[in-house]
Design an enzyme around this catalytic site. Sequence first.
Site, PDB file in Angstrom:
ATOM      1  N   ASN A 209     -32.706 -29.501  24.803  1.00 45.69           N
ATOM      2  CA  ASN A 209     -32.801 -30.189  26.095  1.00 45.69           C
ATOM      3  C   ASN A 209     -34.100 -30.994  26.142  1.00 45.69           C
ATOM      4  OD1 ASN A 209     -34.988 -28.434  27.208  1.00 45.69           O
ATOM      5  ND2 ASN A 209     -33.419 -26.880  26.883  1.00 45.69           N
ATOM      6  N   ASP A 278     -28.243 -22.155  27.946  1.00 47.46           N
ATOM      7  CA  ASP A 278     -27.360 -21.106  28.475  1.00 47.46           C
ATOM      8  C   ASP A 278     -26.301 -20.709  27.446  1.00 47.46           C
ATOM      9  OD1 ASP A 278     -28.501 -20.693  30.983  1.00 47.46           O
ATOM     10  OD2 ASP A 278     -27.620 -22.561  31.727  1.00 47.46           O
ATOM     11  N   LYS A 288     -24.127 -28.016   5.784  1.00 48.20           N
ATOM     12  CA  LYS A 288     -24.050 -29.189   6.665  1.00 48.20           C
ATOM     13  C   LYS A 288     -22.574 -29.543   6.907  1.00 48.20           C
ATOM     14  CE  LYS A 288     -25.180 -34.021   6.997  1.00 48.20           C
ATOM     15  NZ  LYS A 288     -25.406 -35.237   6.250  1.00 48.20           N
ATOM     16  N   PRO A 305     -28.103 -14.730  26.141  1.00 49.68           N
ATOM     17  CA  PRO A 305     -28.593 -13.773  27.131  1.00 49.68           C
ATOM     18  C   PRO A 305     -29.426 -14.507  28.185  1.00 49.68           C
ATOM     19  CG  PRO A 305     -29.837 -13.593  25.077  1.00 49.68           C
ATOM     20  CD  PRO A 305     -28.695 -14.527  24.814  1.00 49.68           C
ATOM     21  N   ASP A 306     -29.354 -14.041  29.410  1.00 47.35           N
ATOM     22  CA  ASP A 306     -30.229 -14.590  30.455  1.00 47.35           C
ATOM     23  C   ASP A 306     -31.546 -13.811  30.373  1.00 47.35           C
ATOM     24  OD1 ASP A 306     -31.630 -15.129  32.849  1.00 47.35           O
ATOM     25  OD2 ASP A 306     -29.764 -15.740  33.807  1.00 47.35           O
ATOM     26  N   ILE A 307     -32.549 -14.436  29.782  1.00 45.50           N
ATOM     27  CA  ILE A 307     -33.804 -13.732  29.487  1.00 45.50           C
ATOM     28  C   ILE A 307     -34.488 -13.284  30.780  1.00 45.50           C
ATOM     29  CG2 ILE A 307     -36.033 -13.880  28.293  1.00 45.50           C
ATOM     30  CD1 ILE A 307     -34.846 -16.204  26.650  1.00 45.50           C
ATOM     31  N   PHE A 337     -38.654 -20.110  36.806  1.00 38.41           N
ATOM     32  CA  PHE A 337     -38.574 -21.508  37.212  1.00 38.41           C
ATOM     33  C   PHE A 337     -37.112 -21.820  37.505  1.00 38.41           C
ATOM     34  CE2 PHE A 337     -42.261 -24.421  36.826  1.00 38.41           C
ATOM     35  CZ  PHE A 337     -43.239 -23.471  36.642  1.00 38.41           C
ATOM     36  N   LYS A 351     -30.586 -18.546  43.249  1.00 40.75           N
ATOM     37  CA  LYS A 351     -31.053 -18.130  41.915  1.00 40.75           C
ATOM     38  C   LYS A 351     -32.075 -17.000  41.978  1.00 40.75           C
ATOM     39  CE  LYS A 351     -30.502 -21.451  38.563  1.00 40.75           C
ATOM     40  NZ  LYS A 351     -30.850 -22.695  37.871  1.00 40.75           N
ATOM     41  N   LYS A 355     -31.383 -13.707  39.857  1.00 43.20           N
ATOM     42  CA  LYS A 355     -32.234 -13.355  38.701  1.00 43.20           C
ATOM     43  C   LYS A 355     -33.066 -12.103  38.995  1.00 43.20           C
ATOM     44  CE  LYS A 355     -31.615 -17.374  36.290  1.00 43.20           C
ATOM     45  NZ  LYS A 355     -31.345 -17.594  34.880  1.00 43.20           N
TER      46      LYS A 355
HETATM   47  O1  PMT Z   1     -41.431 -28.767  29.713  1.00 44.73           O
HETATM   48  P1  PMT Z   1     -41.611 -29.931  30.646  1.00 44.73           P
HETATM   49  O2  PMT Z   1     -41.192 -31.237  30.021  1.00 44.73           O
HETATM   50  O3  PMT Z   1     -42.997 -29.990  31.220  1.00 44.73           O
HETATM   51  O4  PMT Z   1     -40.613 -29.730  31.885  1.00 44.73           O
HETATM   52  C1  PMT Z   1     -40.812 -28.659  32.758  1.00 44.73           C
HETATM   53  C2  PMT Z   1     -39.479 -27.980  33.139  1.00 44.73           C
HETATM   54  C3  PMT Z   1     -38.620 -28.942  33.948  1.00 44.73           C
HETATM   55  C4  PMT Z   1     -38.722 -27.522  31.898  1.00 44.73           C
HETATM   56  C5  PMT Z   1     -39.889 -26.714  33.985  1.00 44.73           C
HETATM   57  O5  PMT Z   1     -40.597 -27.116  35.117  1.00 44.73           O
HETATM   58  C6  PMT Z   1     -38.642 -25.906  34.407  1.00 44.73           C
HETATM   59  O6  PMT Z   1     -37.995 -26.187  35.385  1.00 44.73           O
HETATM   60  N1  PMT Z   1     -38.320 -24.849  33.614  1.00 44.73           N
HETATM   61  C7  PMT Z   1     -37.105 -24.032  33.796  1.00 44.73           C
HETATM   62  C8  PMT Z   1     -35.930 -24.731  33.175  1.00 44.73           C
HETATM   63  C9  PMT Z   1     -34.643 -23.913  33.289  1.00 44.73           C
HETATM   64  O7  PMT Z   1     -34.141 -23.439  32.303  1.00 44.73           O
HETATM   65  O8  PMT Z   1     -34.255 -23.730  34.528  1.00 44.73           O
HETATM   66  P2  PMT Z   1     -32.856 -22.940  34.938  1.00 44.73           P
HETATM   67  O9  PMT Z   1     -32.706 -23.196  36.382  1.00 44.73           O
HETATM   68  O10 PMT Z   1     -31.760 -23.335  34.023  1.00 44.73           O
HETATM   69  O11 PMT Z   1     -33.202 -21.441  34.657  1.00 44.73           O
HETATM   70  C10 PMT Z   1     -33.811 -20.618  35.641  1.00 44.73           C
HETATM   71  C11 PMT Z   1     -34.772 -19.641  35.001  1.00 44.73           C
HETATM   72  O12 PMT Z   1     -34.058 -18.794  34.108  1.00 44.73           O
HETATM   73  C12 PMT Z   1     -35.879 -20.268  34.186  1.00 44.73           C
HETATM   74  O13 PMT Z   1     -37.060 -19.543  34.407  1.00 44.73           O
HETATM   75  C13 PMT Z   1     -35.409 -20.107  32.741  1.00 44.73           C
HETATM   76  O14 PMT Z   1     -36.523 -19.980  31.852  1.00 44.73           O
HETATM   77  C14 PMT Z   1     -34.608 -18.814  32.839  1.00 44.73           C
HETATM   78  N2  PMT Z   1     -33.502 -18.697  31.865  1.00 44.73           N
HETATM   79  C15 PMT Z   1     -32.451 -19.578  31.882  1.00 44.73           C
HETATM   80  C16 PMT Z   1     -31.398 -19.381  31.010  1.00 44.73           C
HETATM   81  C17 PMT Z   1     -31.423 -18.299  30.116  1.00 44.73           C
HETATM   82  N3  PMT Z   1     -30.442 -18.093  29.250  1.00 44.73           N
HETATM   83  N4  PMT Z   1     -32.484 -17.477  30.124  1.00 44.73           N
HETATM   84  C18 PMT Z   1     -33.496 -17.654  30.981  1.00 44.73           C
HETATM   85  O15 PMT Z   1     -34.464 -16.881  30.994  1.00 44.73           O
END
Ligand code: PMT
Length: 409
Positions: A209, A278, A288, A305-307, A337, A351, A355
């Site tokens: 991403n 995700d 390849k 996994p959702d960490i 975040f 969320k 979470k």
């Molecule tokens: O890195 P930059 O270019 O500075 O950009 C910053 C950012 C936009 C990446 C940052 O500010 C941000 O928003 N990070 C979280 C991105 C994200 O994955 O958001 P989410 O809404 O999809 O996930 C919510 C939370 O679950 C996040 O804390 C994520 O780390 C966590 N997660 C998500 C999926 C997963 N499988 N495991 C997780 O732990």
Amino acid sequence: MLKGKTVLLGVTGSIAAYKIANLASMLSKLNADIHVLMTKNATNFINPVTFETLTGNKCIVDTFDRNFQFHVAHISLAKKADVVLIAPASANVIAKMANGIADDMLTTTVLACKCKKIVSPAMNTNMYHNEIVQHNIQKLKQYGFEVIKPDNGILACKDVGDGKMPSEKVLVDYILKEIAYQKDLLGKKVIITAGPTQESIDPVRYITNHSTGKMGYELARACMLRGAEVTLVSGVTSLQKPPFVTVVDVKSAGDMFEAMKERFLQNDIIIKAAAVADYRVKEISAQKMKKGAEESLTLELVKNPDILRGLCEYRNSFLQERGQGEGLIIGPTIVGFCAESENLLENAKEKITKKGCDYLVANDISRKDIGFGSDDNEVVILDKNGGMKRLEKSTKTVIARKILEYINE
Ligand code: PMT
């Protein structure tokens, strides 16, 4: 950042002395009150007037110079200083300081200083590795001086080896670590995730991403500057590693989860700024993948996994277990975040409950001027009790500082 702080710079006779002009200029832009003390030998490499112009303060060389405002300058400056940096530090001045010799303004002032003293040796590589110099450096460390390891490279004498003064930016980082911000996270451990994950398709391709890691890296730096012991679990980025931070490099969401599981319970604060995939490809091709005759290709994806959720669940069950019969136990604070391209608040509220984290920092990633890749961000912080704080658009450096201030309150 350094308003109200006094920095003493001790400059000695080494070709690297010219770089201290830039250092003084960088510190001046951070609003520090800078006083430069030079040895006589240093004036052969750079003129004191340069420092006087850059700092607005008299640059002192001669102990008996009467042409300035302090009566007993070495004592006044020593009392005023929040930190002293001796850079470049020649073998001669290192030997003097290690043995308590005070025969000029610089060494006299250093001896009278009670604040933190940092030394950046710079000299020919054979001199640096000479046992006598190494012994003196060890002595300085025993006396509480912080000694910066010189870089390895081509030296002024064209020898190659250790002995090069690190860049001015590194020197500024040492000063900031010591005196920037309140050290309100001193004694705390923080673990932060940053950057994107990469989910392999085959040895050549992967799914990822747009995260650059900037937000997470700024948080790591801000925590370090507030005195925390910081671990940064980082996806692949092109950013420079923040100084004084332990970096654990990972690629996939699976790697990140393993790295976090191993470490997170030893921390006081967990911040999950990484953009985690995700889904991952169900079967990674060992070879390849070849372009076939078909017009389309379907990859089967499976859920990662959702960490964040996993860590919150671990934490809660751990606390429950430990809580039985042990009274009040406070577990790590978990900050997630939330990246949304629509209905930011609505989705963020949903969320934080799903979470199970204590705080959720939500940002709108549909905007080009904030979020992914930008140096700026604008966020809303939610807390699990329904509290909310909006942080107006600012640099990620400032946003990181304000996030910490909010959760620290
Ligand atoms: O890195 P930059 O270019 O500075 O950009 C910053 C950012 C936009 C990446 C940052 O500010 C941000 O928003 N990070 C979280 C991105 C994200 O994955 O958001 P989410 O809404 O999809 O996930 C919510 C939370 O679950 C996040 O804390 C994520 O780390 C966590 N997660 C998500 C999926 C997963 N499988 N495991 C997780 O732990």
